[in-house]
Design a protein around this motif. Sequence first.
Motif, PDB file in Angstrom:
ATOM      1  N   ASP A 176      15.826  28.231 -21.736  1.00 43.69           N
ATOM      2  CA  ASP A 176      14.993  26.890 -21.413  1.00 43.69           C
ATOM      3  C   ASP A 176      15.498  26.194 -19.831  1.00 43.69           C
ATOM      4  N   THR A 177      16.717  26.395 -19.646  1.00 43.92           N
ATOM      5  CA  THR A 177      17.137  25.903 -18.197  1.00 43.92           C
ATOM      6  C   THR A 177      16.608  26.769 -17.117  1.00 43.92           C
ATOM      7  N   ILE A 178      16.697  28.136 -17.125  1.00 46.43           N
ATOM      8  CA  ILE A 178      16.128  28.897 -16.234  1.00 46.43           C
ATOM      9  C   ILE A 178      14.641  28.473 -16.134  1.00 46.43           C
ATOM     10  N   ASP A 179      13.980  28.788 -17.236  1.00 45.05           N
ATOM     11  CA  ASP A 179      12.511  28.364 -17.130  1.00 45.05           C
ATOM     12  C   ASP A 179      12.274  26.928 -16.415  1.00 45.05           C
ATOM     13  N   ALA A 180      13.050  25.947 -16.492  1.00 42.98           N
ATOM     14  CA  ALA A 180      12.655  24.764 -16.249  1.00 42.98           C
ATOM     15  C   ALA A 180      12.973  24.865 -14.633  1.00 42.98           C
ATOM     16  N   SER A 181      14.099  25.542 -14.318  1.00 40.60           N
ATOM     17  CA  SER A 181      14.435  25.534 -12.741  1.00 40.60           C
ATOM     18  C   SER A 181      13.286  26.304 -12.066  1.00 40.60           C
ATOM     19  N   ILE A 182      12.932  27.561 -12.671  1.00 47.70           N
ATOM     20  CA  ILE A 182      11.866  28.342 -12.027  1.00 47.70           C
ATOM     21  C   ILE A 182      10.532  27.500 -12.062  1.00 47.70           C
ATOM     22  N   ILE A 183      10.100  26.753 -13.039  1.00 48.69           N
ATOM     23  CA  ILE A 183       9.044  25.920 -12.788  1.00 48.69           C
ATOM     24  C   ILE A 183       9.214  24.732 -11.846  1.00 48.69           C
ATOM     25  N   LYS A 184      10.507  24.293 -11.590  1.00 51.66           N
ATOM     26  CA  LYS A 184      10.640  23.407 -10.578  1.00 51.66           C
ATOM     27  C   LYS A 184      10.336  23.977  -9.143  1.00 51.66           C
ATOM     28  N   PHE A 185      10.971  25.222  -8.781  1.00 57.57           N
ATOM     29  CA  PHE A 185      10.792  25.841  -7.632  1.00 57.57           C
ATOM     30  C   PHE A 185       9.334  26.370  -7.282  1.00 57.57           C
ATOM     31  N   VAL A 186       8.720  26.621  -8.182  1.00 60.15           N
ATOM     32  CA  VAL A 186       7.105  27.114  -7.852  1.00 60.15           C
ATOM     33  C   VAL A 186       6.457  25.979  -7.898  1.00 60.15           C
ATOM     34  N   ASN A 187       6.770  24.853  -8.291  1.00 56.75           N
ATOM     35  CA  ASN A 187       6.077  23.413  -8.007  1.00 56.75           C
ATOM     36  C   ASN A 187       6.357  23.072  -6.762  1.00 56.75           C
ATOM     37  N   GLU A 188       7.649  23.110  -6.272  1.00 57.24           N
ATOM     38  CA  GLU A 188       8.102  22.723  -4.877  1.00 57.24           C
ATOM     39  C   GLU A 188       7.458  23.637  -3.934  1.00 57.24           C
ATOM     40  N   LEU A 189       7.302  25.054  -4.265  1.00 59.43           N
ATOM     41  CA  LEU A 189       6.630  25.833  -3.250  1.00 59.43           C
ATOM     42  C   LEU A 189       5.118  25.344  -2.977  1.00 59.43           C
ATOM     43  N   ILE A 190       4.214  25.245  -3.951  1.00 64.43           N
ATOM     44  CA  ILE A 190       3.211  24.906  -4.044  1.00 64.43           C
ATOM     45  C   ILE A 190       2.644  23.220  -3.406  1.00 64.43           C
ATOM     46  N   LEU A 191       3.546  22.363  -3.754  1.00 70.04           N
ATOM     47  CA  LEU A 191       3.559  21.309  -3.127  1.00 70.04           C
ATOM     48  C   LEU A 191       3.860  21.400  -1.728  1.00 70.04           C
ATOM     49  N   GLU A 192       4.929  21.974  -1.213  1.00 69.74           N
ATOM     50  CA  GLU A 192       4.934  22.013   0.133  1.00 69.74           C
ATOM     51  C   GLU A 192       3.818  22.647   0.674  1.00 69.74           C
ATOM     52  N   ALA A 193       3.097  23.623   0.218  1.00 72.88           N
ATOM     53  CA  ALA A 193       2.102  24.215   0.868  1.00 72.88           C
ATOM     54  C   ALA A 193       0.832  23.209   0.983  1.00 72.88           C
ATOM     55  N   HIS A 233      12.193  37.206  -8.108  1.00 71.15           N
ATOM     56  CA  HIS A 233      10.927  37.449  -8.121  1.00 71.15           C
ATOM     57  C   HIS A 233      10.322  37.742  -9.418  1.00 71.15           C
ATOM     58  N   ALA A 234      10.710  38.367 -10.265  1.00 71.56           N
ATOM     59  CA  ALA A 234       9.799  38.656 -11.451  1.00 71.56           C
ATOM     60  C   ALA A 234       9.637  37.120 -12.052  1.00 71.56           C
ATOM     61  N   ALA A 235      10.657  36.544 -12.158  1.00 71.21           N
ATOM     62  CA  ALA A 235      10.543  35.182 -12.833  1.00 71.21           C
ATOM     63  C   ALA A 235       9.571  34.181 -12.018  1.00 71.21           C
ATOM     64  N   ILE A 236       9.361  34.378 -11.088  1.00 73.16           N
ATOM     65  CA  ILE A 236       8.479  33.534  -9.978  1.00 73.16           C
ATOM     66  C   ILE A 236       7.057  34.049 -10.548  1.00 73.16           C
ATOM     67  N   SER A 238       5.949  35.430 -13.114  1.00 71.53           N
ATOM     68  CA  SER A 238       5.686  35.402 -14.514  1.00 71.53           C
ATOM     69  C   SER A 238       5.262  33.832 -14.670  1.00 71.53           C
ATOM     70  N   ARG A 239       6.171  33.098 -13.780  1.00 70.53           N
ATOM     71  CA  ARG A 239       5.742  31.786 -14.168  1.00 70.53           C
ATOM     72  C   ARG A 239       4.204  31.305 -13.498  1.00 70.53           C
ATOM     73  N   ILE A 240       3.836  31.976 -12.319  1.00 63.99           N
ATOM     74  CA  ILE A 240       2.727  31.951 -11.874  1.00 63.99           C
ATOM     75  C   ILE A 240       1.468  32.363 -12.889  1.00 63.99           C
ATOM     76  N   LYS A 241       1.795  33.429 -13.298  1.00 61.79           N
ATOM     77  CA  LYS A 241       0.873  34.153 -14.394  1.00 61.79           C
ATOM     78  C   LYS A 241       0.625  33.223 -15.780  1.00 61.79           C
ATOM     79  N   ILE A 242       1.769  32.858 -16.281  1.00 60.90           N
ATOM     80  CA  ILE A 242       1.652  31.782 -17.225  1.00 60.90           C
ATOM     81  C   ILE A 242       0.519  30.502 -16.677  1.00 60.90           C
ATOM     82  N   MET A 243       0.871  29.957 -15.479  1.00 60.34           N
ATOM     83  CA  MET A 243      -0.043  29.074 -15.249  1.00 60.34           C
ATOM     84  C   MET A 243      -1.475  29.518 -15.170  1.00 60.34           C
ATOM     85  N   ALA A 244      -1.570  30.857 -14.607  1.00 54.28           N
ATOM     86  CA  ALA A 244      -3.051  31.121 -14.282  1.00 54.28           C
ATOM     87  C   ALA A 244      -3.540  31.764 -15.618  1.00 54.28           C
ATOM     88  N   ASN A 245      -2.895  31.822 -16.728  1.00 56.39           N
ATOM     89  CA  ASN A 245      -3.422  32.485 -17.967  1.00 56.39           C
ATOM     90  C   ASN A 245      -3.631  34.013 -17.750  1.00 56.39           C
TER      91      ASN A 245
END
Length: 582
Positions: A176-193, A233-236, A238-245
């Motif tokens: 859960d901790t890793i998942d939450a951190s990866i979620i935060k990182f991907v969100n930061e990446l998209i928000l910055e963009a 990379h793999a976790a990032i 995977s997170r994007i894939k989950i968001m995009a179904n």
Amino acid sequence: MREPKAFQQLLLHRGILDESKLERARGEAAKNRLPLVEVIPQLGLAAQERVYEALAEFCEMPFVMPSRENIDKEIASKAPARFATHYGFVPLYERNGTLVVAISDPLNPQLLDDIRMVLKRRVEPAVTTPAEIVRATKELYGVGADTMERILIEAEAEGPVLTLEGTPIGADLGDDTIDASIIKFVNELILEAIQSDTTDIHIEPFEESLRVRYRIDGILHQAPTPPSIRGFHAAIVSRIKIMANLNIAEKRLPQDGKIMATFGESRYDLRVSILPTPHGETVNIRILSRSSMALTMDQLGFLPEDMRVFNTYISRPHGIILVTGPTGSGKTTTLYAALAKLNSIDRKILTIEDPIEYQLSGISQMQVQPKIGFDFSMGLRSMLRHDPDIMLVGEIRDYETAEMAIRSSLTGHLVLSTLHTNDSAGAVTRLIDMGVEPFLISSTMIASVAQRLVRRLCRQCAEPCQPDLKLVAAEFGLTEAEVGKVNFQRGRGCEACRHTGYRGRIAIYEMMTFTDRIKQMTVDRATAVEIKQEALRQGMQTLRQSGWQRVCNGQTTPEEVLRLTADADTLSLESEIPDAAV
């Protein structure tokens, strides 16, 4: 942070504020319990840089702008990103064994002691603005660097159980901790963009690195990222894939998906495309802002004469209008702006697209589904049964689609579509190459409009300049005397435009009307060059000439126009066409 009276007097003495503005700022600061130095720029009473310069003078500290400094990466390693982000400082350089850091809160007596304690070394302060702290931290450490560091620390504490580079995706996201951190990182990446007005995010794995790039105003810029990002990379992905179904277990095949994003009151469609490579999956995220479709045709870059001509095209009851250009040249946006203008209660408008880029109220839109056999030609046949007045076909790619579009226009419909050609005349030969009979093209085509997007000069740092007049004259087919009358401008580069000198884009157009003569040349299978020569004789303005008008208006630079029109340059023909408008 409560500013002393002496600092407030300094603001008055330096002319940064007057008594009324200071009183207003005091009231706002007291009401919202915010520091005065934050409130003054928020209210637009003074520039943030001037206020913090005065604060540095009051504290008898140097004032710096870290983003303008060439900070050594070695210095960054002496202050971990998680500390720099948490305490709000930027390491600048070492002097006699002491680390000089930039802070924005010099009136906080505890801050420097905390920094010295966590870094375990001597520290000297300099003052900068909060905006500079945020900007410089991202440039120095990369987007989401503190998140990456926390993940690594937690992973080390967990021991060898967790493997972020492992193939099983479930292991990557199980904690859960890793998942939450990866979620935060991907969100930061998209928000910055999104905040940088990015149109595409590229996440590209290589053997020993992971590169993240943002496409801003048509140009790719590398996003600063921490070196440790490669291991995630793999976790990032995977997170994007989950968001995009998408299927997170499938790594061998390309996949496409969609993410709905909201930032404040703005809504965005994120189009995700994933491709397999030898070093892992590469990801492209196209960012489409729904609010951008509020653009009108004059905001796109139509000059008054262009607007008049284009309005005559779209006011025709039937026929075909094609907008041509390479990928990313704004063809669909132009057609959507045209549809928005045509959209009224007495018109039935249908579109078929791949994919639907923007939702338009009052217009029925369809998306092709090739997997189930629903393509453009099938969609066009079905659309005709709905009695439309106007039809938009996302792109003419093959003979079947071209033939259906032409037959639709022959039966009394106005058809708008796009085609991948370099210039307006190339649309004719492209359709003929697809197998369309020339007499059908000549009897249905209203106009072919070629388009490019040139970068607009940044309004905040634009300044007069003097280019090589002889070179500019030669490139644009003008005399040195004509060029000498123009007040050229260039962008000096500032924070607002990321030191590029450009901010935003504007369209330039080449509009070829299908006159009787051009229709006859089409039937006679004339070449694209011959058709373009005739269009120029009739007064058509080329892309480069359209771009030159934007240069004369102070909207862009000659270099930018030349860069975007190199593939469609036919101005050499003007030696044969003395009456061509320039």
